[in-house]
Design an enzyme around this catalytic site. Structure first.
Site, PDB file in Angstrom:
ATOM      1  N   GLU A   6      45.644  37.834  -2.246  1.00  0.00           N
ATOM      2  CA  GLU A   6      45.078  37.806  -0.918  1.00  0.00           C
ATOM      3  C   GLU A   6      45.327  39.182  -0.289  1.00  0.00           C
ATOM      4  O   GLU A   6      46.565  39.897  -0.524  1.00  0.00           O
ATOM      5  CB  GLU A   6      45.902  36.915  -0.086  1.00  0.00           C
ATOM      6  CG  GLU A   6      45.685  36.775   1.369  1.00  0.00           C
ATOM      7  CD  GLU A   6      46.238  35.710   2.327  1.00  0.00           C
ATOM      8  OE1 GLU A   6      46.164  34.661   1.617  1.00  0.00           O
ATOM      9  OE2 GLU A   6      46.853  36.244   3.190  1.00  0.00           O
ATOM     10  N   TYR A  40      41.640  37.433   8.139  1.00  0.00           N
ATOM     11  CA  TYR A  40      41.013  37.751   9.327  1.00  0.00           C
ATOM     12  C   TYR A  40      41.856  37.764  10.521  1.00  0.00           C
ATOM     13  O   TYR A  40      42.385  36.738  10.757  1.00  0.00           O
ATOM     14  CB  TYR A  40      39.741  36.759   9.205  1.00  0.00           C
ATOM     15  CG  TYR A  40      38.798  36.846  10.531  1.00  0.00           C
ATOM     16  CD1 TYR A  40      37.634  37.822  10.241  1.00  0.00           C
ATOM     17  CD2 TYR A  40      38.632  36.353  11.550  1.00  0.00           C
ATOM     18  CE1 TYR A  40      36.765  37.850  11.363  1.00  0.00           C
ATOM     19  CE2 TYR A  40      37.932  36.288  12.682  1.00  0.00           C
ATOM     20  CZ  TYR A  40      36.877  37.114  12.552  1.00  0.00           C
ATOM     21  OH  TYR A  40      35.946  37.372  13.550  1.00  0.00           O
ATOM     22  N   ARG A  97      42.229  27.626  11.689  1.00  0.00           N
ATOM     23  CA  ARG A  97      42.414  27.726  13.032  1.00  0.00           C
ATOM     24  C   ARG A  97      42.644  29.144  13.410  1.00  0.00           C
ATOM     25  O   ARG A  97      42.310  29.688  14.448  1.00  0.00           O
ATOM     26  CB  ARG A  97      43.311  26.468  13.776  1.00  0.00           C
ATOM     27  CG  ARG A  97      43.214  26.570  15.116  1.00  0.00           C
ATOM     28  CD  ARG A  97      44.328  25.553  15.778  1.00  0.00           C
ATOM     29  NE  ARG A  97      45.535  26.368  15.459  1.00  0.00           N
ATOM     30  CZ  ARG A  97      47.005  26.265  15.804  1.00  0.00           C
ATOM     31  NH1 ARG A  97      47.058  24.714  16.310  1.00  0.00           N
ATOM     32  NH2 ARG A  97      47.846  26.758  15.514  1.00  0.00           N
ATOM     33  N   ASP A  99      46.163  31.533  15.003  1.00  0.00           N
ATOM     34  CA  ASP A  99      47.278  31.650  15.889  1.00  0.00           C
ATOM     35  C   ASP A  99      46.559  32.438  17.342  1.00  0.00           C
ATOM     36  O   ASP A  99      45.992  33.348  16.969  1.00  0.00           O
ATOM     37  CB  ASP A  99      48.681  32.254  15.325  1.00  0.00           C
ATOM     38  CG  ASP A  99      49.233  31.530  14.476  1.00  0.00           C
ATOM     39  OD1 ASP A  99      49.295  30.380  14.666  1.00  0.00           O
ATOM     40  OD2 ASP A  99      49.773  31.824  13.496  1.00  0.00           O
ATOM     41  N   HIS A 137      54.210  22.672   9.907  1.00  0.00           N
ATOM     42  CA  HIS A 137      53.611  23.796  10.697  1.00  0.00           C
ATOM     43  C   HIS A 137      54.371  23.740  11.917  1.00  0.00           C
ATOM     44  O   HIS A 137      54.525  22.573  12.496  1.00  0.00           O
ATOM     45  CB  HIS A 137      52.080  23.476  10.976  1.00  0.00           C
ATOM     46  CG  HIS A 137      51.538  24.672  11.757  1.00  0.00           C
ATOM     47  ND1 HIS A 137      51.441  24.715  13.031  1.00  0.00           N
ATOM     48  CD2 HIS A 137      50.637  25.789  11.324  1.00  0.00           C
ATOM     49  CE1 HIS A 137      50.976  25.826  13.506  1.00  0.00           C
ATOM     50  NE2 HIS A 137      50.322  26.393  12.427  1.00  0.00           N
ATOM     51  N   GLN A 164      51.380  27.542   2.420  1.00  0.00           N
ATOM     52  CA  GLN A 164      52.029  28.807   3.145  1.00  0.00           C
ATOM     53  C   GLN A 164      53.323  29.233   2.408  1.00  0.00           C
ATOM     54  O   GLN A 164      53.694  28.353   1.491  1.00  0.00           O
ATOM     55  CB  GLN A 164      52.804  28.284   4.595  1.00  0.00           C
ATOM     56  CG  GLN A 164      53.605  29.270   5.363  1.00  0.00           C
ATOM     57  CD  GLN A 164      52.851  30.477   5.705  1.00  0.00           C
ATOM     58  OE1 GLN A 164      52.342  31.243   5.027  1.00  0.00           O
ATOM     59  NE2 GLN A 164      52.646  30.307   7.159  1.00  0.00           N
ATOM     60  N   GLN A 204      61.627  42.738   7.107  1.00  0.00           N
ATOM     61  CA  GLN A 204      60.201  42.475   7.625  1.00  0.00           C
ATOM     62  C   GLN A 204      60.100  40.931   7.399  1.00  0.00           C
ATOM     63  O   GLN A 204      59.272  40.047   8.206  1.00  0.00           O
ATOM     64  CB  GLN A 204      59.493  43.356   7.151  1.00  0.00           C
ATOM     65  CG  GLN A 204      58.206  43.624   7.757  1.00  0.00           C
ATOM     66  CD  GLN A 204      57.405  44.562   7.049  1.00  0.00           C
ATOM     67  OE1 GLN A 204      57.061  44.499   5.912  1.00  0.00           O
ATOM     68  NE2 GLN A 204      56.757  45.663   7.653  1.00  0.00           N
TER      69      GLN A 204
HETATM   70  P1  FAD Z   1      45.237  23.570  11.527  1.00  0.00           P
HETATM   71  O1  FAD Z   1      45.342  22.988  10.307  1.00  0.00           O
HETATM   72  O2  FAD Z   1      43.874  23.081  12.287  1.00  0.00           O
HETATM   73  O3  FAD Z   1      46.177  23.039  12.716  1.00  0.00           O
HETATM   74  C1  FAD Z   1      47.519  23.537  12.794  1.00  0.00           C
HETATM   75  C2  FAD Z   1      48.475  22.684  13.392  1.00  0.00           C
HETATM   76  O4  FAD Z   1      47.958  21.628  13.960  1.00  0.00           O
HETATM   77  C3  FAD Z   1      49.045  21.747  12.058  1.00  0.00           C
HETATM   78  O5  FAD Z   1      50.226  21.714  12.467  1.00  0.00           O
HETATM   79  C4  FAD Z   1      48.458  20.374  12.259  1.00  0.00           C
HETATM   80  O6  FAD Z   1      49.329  19.424  11.526  1.00  0.00           O
HETATM   81  C5  FAD Z   1      48.299  20.095  13.603  1.00  0.00           C
HETATM   82  N1  FAD Z   1      47.046  19.532  13.616  1.00  0.00           N
HETATM   83  C6  FAD Z   1      45.903  19.644  13.644  1.00  0.00           C
HETATM   84  N2  FAD Z   1      44.926  18.718  13.879  1.00  0.00           N
HETATM   85  C7  FAD Z   1      45.700  17.814  14.231  1.00  0.00           C
HETATM   86  C8  FAD Z   1      45.482  16.563  14.648  1.00  0.00           C
HETATM   87  N3  FAD Z   1      44.219  15.915  14.709  1.00  0.00           N
HETATM   88  N4  FAD Z   1      46.524  15.445  15.010  1.00  0.00           N
HETATM   89  C9  FAD Z   1      47.842  16.143  14.791  1.00  0.00           C
HETATM   90  N5  FAD Z   1      48.022  17.339  14.540  1.00  0.00           N
HETATM   91  C10 FAD Z   1      46.832  18.266  14.030  1.00  0.00           C
HETATM   92  N6  FAD Z   1      46.072  33.292  10.290  1.00  0.00           N
HETATM   93  C11 FAD Z   1      44.989  34.305  10.525  1.00  0.00           C
HETATM   94  O7  FAD Z   1      44.935  34.603  11.807  1.00  0.00           O
HETATM   95  N7  FAD Z   1      44.327  35.026   9.786  1.00  0.00           N
HETATM   96  C12 FAD Z   1      44.333  34.568   8.347  1.00  0.00           C
HETATM   97  O8  FAD Z   1      43.446  35.065   7.538  1.00  0.00           O
HETATM   98  C13 FAD Z   1      45.139  33.526   7.828  1.00  0.00           C
HETATM   99  N8  FAD Z   1      45.232  33.242   6.720  1.00  0.00           N
HETATM  100  C14 FAD Z   1      45.960  32.354   6.246  1.00  0.00           C
HETATM  101  C15 FAD Z   1      46.158  31.858   4.944  1.00  0.00           C
HETATM  102  C16 FAD Z   1      46.811  30.817   4.416  1.00  0.00           C
HETATM  103  C17 FAD Z   1      46.996  30.507   2.939  1.00  0.00           C
HETATM  104  C18 FAD Z   1      47.871  30.300   5.449  1.00  0.00           C
HETATM  105  C19 FAD Z   1      48.834  29.193   4.822  1.00  0.00           C
HETATM  106  C20 FAD Z   1      47.865  30.673   6.685  1.00  0.00           C
HETATM  107  C21 FAD Z   1      47.055  31.659   7.312  1.00  0.00           C
HETATM  108  N9  FAD Z   1      46.899  32.026   8.643  1.00  0.00           N
HETATM  109  C22 FAD Z   1      46.111  32.991   8.919  1.00  0.00           C
HETATM  110  C23 FAD Z   1      47.759  31.505   9.303  1.00  0.00           C
HETATM  111  C24 FAD Z   1      47.100  30.208  10.170  1.00  0.00           C
HETATM  112  O9  FAD Z   1      45.927  30.609  10.914  1.00  0.00           O
HETATM  113  C25 FAD Z   1      48.202  29.681  11.242  1.00  0.00           C
HETATM  114  O10 FAD Z   1      49.179  29.109  10.564  1.00  0.00           O
HETATM  115  C26 FAD Z   1      47.689  28.642  12.256  1.00  0.00           C
HETATM  116  O11 FAD Z   1      48.584  28.568  13.134  1.00  0.00           O
HETATM  117  C27 FAD Z   1      47.311  27.392  11.726  1.00  0.00           C
HETATM  118  O12 FAD Z   1      46.000  27.467  11.308  1.00  0.00           O
HETATM  119  P2  FAD Z   1      45.730  26.063  10.123  1.00  0.00           P
HETATM  120  O13 FAD Z   1      44.203  26.395   9.827  1.00  0.00           O
HETATM  121  O14 FAD Z   1      46.681  25.708   9.261  1.00  0.00           O
HETATM  122  O15 FAD Z   1      45.270  24.899  11.725  1.00  0.00           O
END
Ligand code: FAD
Length: 273
Positions: A6, A40, A97, A99, A137, A164, A204
């Site tokens: 990555e 992204y 999704r 942050d 998370h 993660q 960091q």
């Molecule tokens: P989701 O899985 O949609 O939701 C996050 C939280 O909400 C989880 O705790 C989940 O359990 C809870 N949740 C969701 N839906 C429900 C439901 N229906 N009921 C109960 N709880 C629910 N961030 C960036 O900005 N850019 C990147 O390129 C990026 N790359 C990443 C790559 C990897 C491999 C990882 C692990 C993280 C990355 N992140 C990135 C960080 C990520 O965007 C954040 O951790 C963000 O807060 C959550 O995104 P998600 O897609 O996991 O969200």
């Protein structure tokens, strides 16, 4: 063993040229590269630099995955980006999704599952990866919610979950076993890819880990403290990385590496098999 690497988008021409030489290093030294991925910035903050970085990495003839976050984007904007990535020849999407950047006023009502649903129905040409959280998370109350959400991501169309970074290897194994058990073995180790991070700068790393609520075992923190004054922190970071890798290699056939746009302490991954 397969690896994916990555990268974060290069900010300027110098960092792009550095990123390309790092990518070349991986191409030259790793036999089985599954893909390169490019992150992204949530809210579209790296929209252009992500695209430029993707275009550059496509030149290596390694499959490219684009990360995509829903935060701050309408469905139309997400569709436009997916269309662009498809035209460019991107192989897959890491669907997230994201942050909400603090103070941005942005909102997101779309979860990663919603984005996976959009991609699998409208852009079936893409392979989809999503995120998994072995230590929970920060937005979830219980780890169980993350397990259920992870299974939901797989059922909606993600082929696997990249975890993660997590220094606690037991937590990665527990998370994987729970996804397997709670999906009644619909999924297996093949559907989980541990994400490993090299610690180039402990201070960091600690800030980042705190933000993600990822635990740093006390003995690791103590060793870095000592090494910073008397020893060689890089040698310890390399030892930690290799240790975790060798344990995970027993169960998983794919490891994702958060490169931080750097070489891996001079480790030649192909010689480790
Ligand atoms: P989701 O899985 O949609 O939701 C996050 C939280 O909400 C989880 O705790 C989940 O359990 C809870 N949740 C969701 N839906 C429900 C439901 N229906 N009921 C109960 N709880 C629910 N961030 C960036 O900005 N850019 C990147 O390129 C990026 N790359 C990443 C790559 C990897 C491999 C990882 C692990 C993280 C990355 N992140 C990135 C960080 C990520 O965007 C954040 O951790 C963000 O807060 C959550 O995104 P998600 O897609 O996991 O969200």
């Amino acid at each position: 063993m397969n690896y994916s690497f990555e990268f974060f988008p290069a900010k300027d021409t110098n960092s792009l040229s550095n990123l390309k030489s790092v990518a070349q290093h991986y191409v030259d030294t790793v036999k089985n590269i599954d893909f390169f991925s490019v992150t992204y910035g949530a809210g579209g903050s790296t929209r252009e630099t992500t695209e430029v970085t993707i275009r550059s990495l496509l030149e290596f003839n390694i499959p490219i995955y684009a990360h995509l976050t829903t935060v701050g984007h309408s469905w139309e904007e997400l569709s436009d980006l997916l269309y662009l990535y498809s035209e460019l020849g991107v192989k897959g999407i890491v669907a997230l999704r994201g942050d909400i950047p603090s103070g941005s006023g942005l909102k997101s009502t779309k979860s990663a599952v919603d984005l996976i649903d959009l991609i699998s129905t409208r852009y079936p040409q893409f392979d989809i990866k999503a995120a998994g959280y072995p230590e929970k998370h920060p937005d979830s109350k219980y780890l169980k919610e993350c397990i259920d959400n992870s299974i939901n991501k797989l059922r909606t169309g993600a082929s696997s979950l990249i975890t993660q970074f997590c220094l606690n290897t037991e937590a990665i194994l527990n998370f994987t076993n729970r996804v397997i058990l709670e999906s009644n073995e619909e999924y297996s180790f093949m559907n989980i890819t541990p994400g490993l991070i090299p610690i180039h700068d402990f201070t960091q790393f600690k800030k980042f880990a705190n933000k993600c609520e990822s635990e740093i075992p006390k003995w690791i923190e103590e060793e870095f403290k000592y090494r910073d004054v008397y020893g060689n922190p890089t040698a310890f970071a390399k030892e930690l990385f290799l240790n975790q890798l060798s344990i995970l290699q027993n169960d998983f056939d794919h490891i994702h590496i958060y490169t931080l746009n750097r070489n891996l302490f001079g480790i030649n991954l192909s010689t480790l098999e």
